[in-house]
Enzyme design. Structure first.
Site, mmCIF file in Angstrom:
data_model
loop_
_atom_site.group_PDB
_atom_site.id
_atom_site.type_symbol
_atom_site.label_atom_id
_atom_site.label_comp_id
_atom_site.label_asym_id
_atom_site.label_seq_id
_atom_site.Cartn_x
_atom_site.Cartn_y
_atom_site.Cartn_z
ATOM 1 N N ASN A 201 30.652 41.186 40.026
ATOM 2 C CA ASN A 201 31.572 40.622 39.304
ATOM 3 C C ASN A 201 32.234 39.471 39.701
ATOM 4 O OD1 ASN A 201 33.994 40.588 37.761
ATOM 5 N ND2 ASN A 201 35.093 42.120 38.646
ATOM 6 N N LYS B 195 34.350 37.146 38.162
ATOM 7 C CA LYS B 195 35.593 37.001 38.012
ATOM 8 C C LYS B 195 35.654 35.628 37.403
ATOM 9 C CE LYS B 195 37.155 40.457 41.168
ATOM 10 N NZ LYS B 195 38.159 40.871 41.931
ATOM 11 N N HIS C 39 39.105 46.906 34.233
ATOM 12 C CA HIS C 39 39.162 46.461 35.503
ATOM 13 C C HIS C 39 40.783 46.378 36.081
ATOM 14 C CE1 HIS C 39 39.182 43.896 39.273
ATOM 15 N NE2 HIS C 39 37.976 44.355 39.446
ATOM 16 N N GLU D 12 42.348 44.505 37.534
ATOM 17 C CA GLU D 12 43.232 43.104 36.922
ATOM 18 C C GLU D 12 43.411 42.957 35.602
ATOM 19 O OE1 GLU D 12 39.924 40.784 38.914
ATOM 20 O OE2 GLU D 12 40.761 41.549 41.041
ATOM 21 N N GLU E 121 37.469 51.877 42.142
ATOM 22 C CA GLU E 121 37.916 50.480 42.824
ATOM 23 C C GLU E 121 39.543 50.722 43.211
ATOM 24 O OE1 GLU E 121 35.764 46.982 41.863
ATOM 25 O OE2 GLU E 121 37.116 47.088 40.398
ATOM 26 N N GLY F 224 39.681 42.500 46.998
ATOM 27 C CA GLY F 224 39.687 41.106 47.487
ATOM 28 C C GLY F 224 40.678 41.152 48.779
ATOM 29 N N SER G 55 36.194 45.012 48.280
ATOM 30 C CA SER G 55 35.756 44.392 49.781
ATOM 31 C C SER G 55 34.347 45.090 50.233
ATOM 32 C CB SER G 55 36.812 44.785 50.613
ATOM 33 O OG SER G 55 38.052 43.993 50.151
HETATM 34 P P1 PGA Z 1 36.192 42.471 45.790
HETATM 35 O O1 PGA Z 1 36.452 42.742 44.310
HETATM 36 O O2 PGA Z 1 34.716 42.803 46.073
HETATM 37 O O3 PGA Z 1 36.490 40.993 46.162
HETATM 38 O O4 PGA Z 1 37.324 43.168 46.649
HETATM 39 C C1 PGA Z 1 35.865 43.793 43.673
HETATM 40 C C2 PGA Z 1 36.285 44.101 42.144
HETATM 41 O O5 PGA Z 1 37.500 43.608 41.799
HETATM 42 O O6 PGA Z 1 35.395 44.421 41.201
#
Ligand code: PGA
Length: 256
Positions: A10, A12, A100, A102, A172, A178, A217
């Site tokens: 992803n 982003k 997601h 976010e 997640e 992140g 992560s």
């Molecule tokens: P990350 O993000 O691997 O940077 O923690 C995962 C995601 O948001 O899909």
């Protein structure tokens, strides 16, 4: 008949289309065709890069699946700034991430909207990756399972029976995204197993078929242990997917 793991990058809101092509080419150079024998790999660039990435995948006969990060649920219309499932399908998109955290947290997407998007993605011949996950506060209050179960029930409401078996779920935990704080493999397993029982109660045949990714992560050092959990069928990778060498090591976790 095991579930084929799905590892998804992803990207982003990162990379312009030139940078995106470079990343894909580096990634392709790092991987060998045997890496795709036992694992499916999807890349999810921003909308502005999808056409470029599609062209490169096609021209170089790469084995990556193409993904998007979001879409609207309506096929067309007066929705300024939005992109429809039909437009993505026309670009040969295979997978669309929906819900997601976010999107849920920063753009107000509730389960009902996520459900509408998941159905729309299926009805246009693509597969939704439906994201669920609890906040830190919810975990600390012992509500993680209740919250995630409700997200599963409500975000998959309205899927047809065959769609229920083909959906991809990404677990997640928000506190792990992140942050560098990964869920322990046993915590990830526990929740993914709970998700699978929830799926079983909604449509029994779906439970053994649905792929459940872990996200939050994931990196080259922790992917192996996470993937060894019986109910973890893949990874949704943010930060570590932006660097070709690290994403290649995640994809090739079996070689490690
Ligand atoms: P990350 O993000 O691997 O940077 O923690 C995962 C995601 O948001 O899909």
């Amino acid at each position: 008949m095991g579930r084929i793991p799905l590892i998804s990058g992803n990207w982003k809101m990162n990379l312009n289309h030139f940078e995106a092509i470079q990343l894909l080419q580096k990634l392709s150079y790092e991987l060998r065709s045997h890496n795709f024998d036992s694992v499916e790999v999807s890349v999810h660039p921003p909308f502005t890069n999808i056409r470029s990435i599609q062209t490169v995948i096609d021209a170089d006969r790469m084995l990556f699946k193409l993904g998007a990060q979001n879409c609207h649920f309506e096929p067309s219309g007066a929705f300024t700034g939005e992109v429809s499932p039909a437009m993505l399908k026309k670009l040969d998109v295979d997978f669309v991430i929906v819900g997601h955290s976010e999107r849920r947290g920063l753009f107000g997407e509730a389960n009902e909207m996520v459900a509408a998007k998941a159905s729309a993605v299926f009805s246009h011949g693509m597969v939704p990756i439906v994201c669920v996950g609890e906040s830190l506060e919810e975990r600390e209050n012992g509500q993680a399972e209740v919250v995630v179960e409700a997200q599963i029930r409500e975000s998959l409401a309205g899927l047809k029976r065959d769609e229920m078996s083909n959906v991809v779920v990404a677990y997640e935990p928000i506190w792990a995204i992140g942050t560098g704080a990964t869920a322990s493999p046993s915590d990830a397993q526990e929740m993914c197993s709970h998700i699978r029982s929830t799926l079983a109660s909604m449509h029994a045949p779906a439970a053994e078929k649905v792929r459940i990714q872990y996200g939050g992560s994931v990196n080259a050092s922790n992917v192996n242990e996470l993937m060894s959990m019986p109910d973890v069928d893949g990874a949704l990778v943010g930060g570590a997917s932006l660097e070709a060498a690290s994403f290649a090591r995640i994809v090739g976790y079996e070689d490690a």
